[in-house]
Design an enzyme around this catalytic site. Structure first.
Site, PDB file in Angstrom:
ATOM      1  N   SER A 134       0.853  -1.183   0.000  1.00 19.41           N
ATOM      2  CA  SER A 134       0.000   0.000   0.000  1.00 19.41           C
ATOM      3  C   SER A 134       0.888   1.231   0.000  1.00 19.41           C
ATOM      4  O   SER A 134       2.071   1.143   0.348  1.00 19.41           O
ATOM      5  CB  SER A 134      -0.846   0.000   1.286  1.00 19.41           C
ATOM      6  OG  SER A 134      -1.558   1.212   1.404  1.00 19.41           O
ATOM      7  N   TYR A 147      -2.260  -0.028  10.601  1.00 17.38           N
ATOM      8  CA  TYR A 147      -2.206  -0.468   9.201  1.00 17.38           C
ATOM      9  C   TYR A 147      -0.867  -0.104   8.549  1.00 17.38           C
ATOM     10  O   TYR A 147      -0.280  -0.918   7.838  1.00 17.38           O
ATOM     11  CB  TYR A 147      -3.368   0.166   8.432  1.00 17.38           C
ATOM     12  CG  TYR A 147      -3.491  -0.307   6.993  1.00 17.38           C
ATOM     13  CD1 TYR A 147      -3.671  -1.657   6.688  1.00 17.38           C
ATOM     14  CD2 TYR A 147      -3.441   0.602   5.937  1.00 17.38           C
ATOM     15  CE1 TYR A 147      -3.783  -2.091   5.364  1.00 17.38           C
ATOM     16  CE2 TYR A 147      -3.562   0.179   4.624  1.00 17.38           C
ATOM     17  CZ  TYR A 147      -3.734  -1.165   4.339  1.00 17.38           C
ATOM     18  OH  TYR A 147      -3.841  -1.590   3.029  1.00 17.38           O
TER      19      TYR A 147
END
Ligand code: NJP
Length: 246
Positions: A134, A147
């Site tokens: 990501s 995250y």
């Protein structure tokens, strides 16, 4: 058997994984779809046709990964896509269970899956490993440490694999997207669809197909070409923190 060989996609019951399985099948691969929701998997595999088969997979469970890998004797492409975010809280309010779950799926899940499929990838003579990280694997933002820390770890593991596999016939690709409209934010916010929709309001996010197309392109380059890392952003996103909303 598909002319291109077998491609395995984890987290193929929705979003980027489902779109990638569809596009890899269209590119001539036999595809094996793994995820926990078997009904969703079966539906997606049926929509693809005879080139696809579905098998239950929970990447947080070593036994499930072993069973899944045993059902797939040959594998030329492995897309480690299963994962996601849970919550959006400051470190001072970190929820241990959410963090543990994110580490299990996004980090250990990748390690377990890669370990299980590496012999088959090497044996294929032209193995391709794709790991979905990501923009959160390369940047941080407030309330996102649960995250961002797991995706930073996944990025480090992916880069390490490229070094460790040097000399063996496996190409390692990291795919690092920004905002992609999938079930990602609904899962992150515990099923709150309205809050999830707010993440993408006022701009056009990437679609699962946009990311799948990039993955497909990366794994269909000639065998001497490694696409090491793909950063994909919506035009109206400039960083993990900066988005322009109309
Ligand atoms: O999300 P979603 P995406 N074992 O929620 C599966 C990254 N990413 O397609 O098990 C096996 O639609 C889950 O299946 P199920 C993101 O971090 C996204 O956007 O049935 N599978 C489902 O198929 C993730 O790594 C964005 O619940 C497990 C899939 O994972 C990847 O892209 C941005 C599992 C998640 O599909 C795909 O996410 C970014 C387990 N334990 C990176 N746990 C974004 N959307 O904005 C979950 O930078 N799955």
């Amino acid at each position: 058997m598909g002319a291109a060989g077998t491609a395995v996609v984890t987290g193929a019951s929705s979003g980027i994984g489902a779109a990638t399985a569809r596009q890899l099948a269209a590119a001539g691969f036999d595809v094996v779809l793994g995820a926990r929701r078997e009904d969703r998997l079966a539906e997606i595999a049926a929509g693809i046709g005879p080139a696809a088969r579905a098998h239950r997979l929970d990447v947080t469970d070593a036994g499930s990964v072993a069973e899944f890998a045993a059902a797939v004797p040959a594998c030329a492409v492995l897309v480690c896509n299963a994962g996601g975010a849970l919550g959006l809280d400051p470190v001072e309010a970190a929820d241990d269970e959410q963090w543990r779950s994110m580490w299990e799926s996004n980090v250990l899940g990748v390690v377990r899956t890669v370990r299980a499929f590496l012999p088959a990838l090497v044996a294929s003579g032209d193995g391709r490993l794709v790991v979905l990280t990501s923009i959160a694997g390369h940047e941080v933002y407030p309330n996102g440490a649960g995250y961002t820390s797991v995706k930073h770890a996944a990025a480090a593991i992916t880069a390490t694999l490229r070094l460790e596999l040097l000399g063996r016939p496996v190409r390692v690709t990291e795919v690092a997207p920004g905002m992609v409209e999938t079930e990602f934010s609904v899962v992150r916010f515990g099923g709150d669809a309205e809050r999830a929709a707010g993440v993408y309001s006022g701009l056009t996010p990437l679609s699962a197909d946009d990311v799948a197309e990039a993955i497909c392109w990366a794994v269909t380059r000639p065998p001497h070409v490694t696409v090491a890392r793909l950063d994909l952003l919506p035009r109206d996103q400039a960083s993990a923190r900066d988005a322009y909303r109309r």
